[in-house]
Write a protein that holds these residues in place. Structure first.
Motif, PDB file in Angstrom:
ATOM      1  N   LYS A   1       0.835  -1.201   0.000  1.00  0.00           N
ATOM      2  CA  LYS A   1       0.000   0.000   0.000  1.00  0.00           C
ATOM      3  C   LYS A   1       0.867   1.247   0.000  1.00  0.00           C
ATOM      4  CE  LYS A   1      -3.756  -2.220   2.454  1.00  0.00           C
ATOM      5  NZ  LYS A   1      -4.546  -2.216   3.688  1.00  0.00           N
ATOM      6  N   LYS A   2       0.388   2.266  -0.661  1.00  0.00           N
ATOM      7  CA  LYS A   2       1.108   3.531  -0.749  1.00  0.00           C
ATOM      8  C   LYS A   2       0.914   4.342   0.533  1.00  0.00           C
ATOM      9  CE  LYS A   2       0.892   3.722  -5.734  1.00  0.00           C
ATOM     10  NZ  LYS A   2       2.278   3.645  -6.110  1.00  0.00           N
ATOM     11  N   GLY A   3       1.784   5.306   0.734  1.00  0.00           N
ATOM     12  CA  GLY A   3       1.670   6.234   1.850  1.00  0.00           C
ATOM     13  C   GLY A   3       1.421   7.630   1.311  1.00  0.00           C
TER      14      GLY A   3
ATOM     15  N   GLU B   1       2.148  11.591  -2.580  1.00  0.00           N
ATOM     16  CA  GLU B   1       2.117  10.129  -2.594  1.00  0.00           C
ATOM     17  C   GLU B   1       3.533   9.560  -2.520  1.00  0.00           C
ATOM     18  OE1 GLU B   1      -0.390   7.204  -5.271  1.00  0.00           O
ATOM     19  OE2 GLU B   1       1.366   7.939  -6.358  1.00  0.00           O
TER      20      GLU B   1
ATOM     21  N   SER C   1       5.225   3.716  -0.162  1.00  0.00           N
ATOM     22  CA  SER C   1       4.786   2.973   1.019  1.00  0.00           C
ATOM     23  C   SER C   1       4.578   3.933   2.181  1.00  0.00           C
ATOM     24  CB  SER C   1       5.829   1.924   1.412  1.00  0.00           C
ATOM     25  OG  SER C   1       7.000   2.551   1.915  1.00  0.00           O
ATOM     26  N   LEU C   2       3.889   3.467   3.196  1.00  0.00           N
ATOM     27  CA  LEU C   2       3.697   4.259   4.401  1.00  0.00           C
ATOM     28  C   LEU C   2       5.045   4.563   5.039  1.00  0.00           C
ATOM     29  CD1 LEU C   2       1.817   5.546   6.485  1.00  0.00           C
ATOM     30  CD2 LEU C   2       1.706   3.307   7.615  1.00  0.00           C
ATOM     31  N   GLN C   3       5.915   3.558   5.110  1.00  0.00           N
ATOM     32  CA  GLN C   3       7.221   3.772   5.732  1.00  0.00           C
ATOM     33  C   GLN C   3       8.050   4.798   4.968  1.00  0.00           C
ATOM     34  OE1 GLN C   3       8.263   2.706   8.809  1.00  0.00           O
ATOM     35  NE2 GLN C   3       9.749   4.302   8.351  1.00  0.00           N
TER      36      GLN C   3
ATOM     37  N   GLU D   1      -1.988   5.714   5.290  1.00  0.00           N
ATOM     38  CA  GLU D   1      -1.740   4.601   4.369  1.00  0.00           C
ATOM     39  C   GLU D   1      -2.879   4.517   3.365  1.00  0.00           C
ATOM     40  OE1 GLU D   1       0.096   0.299   5.016  1.00  0.00           O
ATOM     41  OE2 GLU D   1      -1.833   0.524   5.998  1.00  0.00           O
TER      42      GLU D   1
END
Length: 97
Positions: free
Chosen positions: A2-4, A59, A62-64, A94
């Motif tokens: 998932k993107k962050g 965007e 990832s979340l990280q 996220e």
């Protein structure tokens, strides 16, 4: 994966010149960490107690990576120009898919 996302709401700006000085190094740091600025501007409409202040959506893969970018030394250095010049509400979330 998932993107962050960064969701940034500019609550107030008291020194527009300082904000202008932030834009180049802030954008450079975002891009250096893989960020993509998806949207930015004043809302066309604001509903349900929403403010008509500037919003920015960034965007990351990832979340990280979104968290790492925000906490990075280069991005934090860009924020120095905003101290006393602007108030923002920054949230990192996220993506759904």
């Amino acid at each position: 994966m998932k993107k962050g996302y960064w969701v940034i709401a500019w609550k107030s700006i008291t020194d527009p010149a300082a904000v202008e000085r932030y834009i180049a190094p802030g954008t450079e740091a975002i891009l250096a960490h893989g960020g993509r600025i998806l949207a930015g501007g004043v809302p066309a409409r604001a509903y349900e107690q929403g403010a008509s202040s500037r919003l920015v959506v960034v965007e990351f893969d990832s979340l990280q990576s979104a968290i790492t970018a925000y906490e990075s030394a280069d991005y934090q250095a860009s924020l120095v120009t905003l101290v006393g010049a602007a108030e923002r509400d920054v949230r990192i979330i996220e993506g759904l898919g």
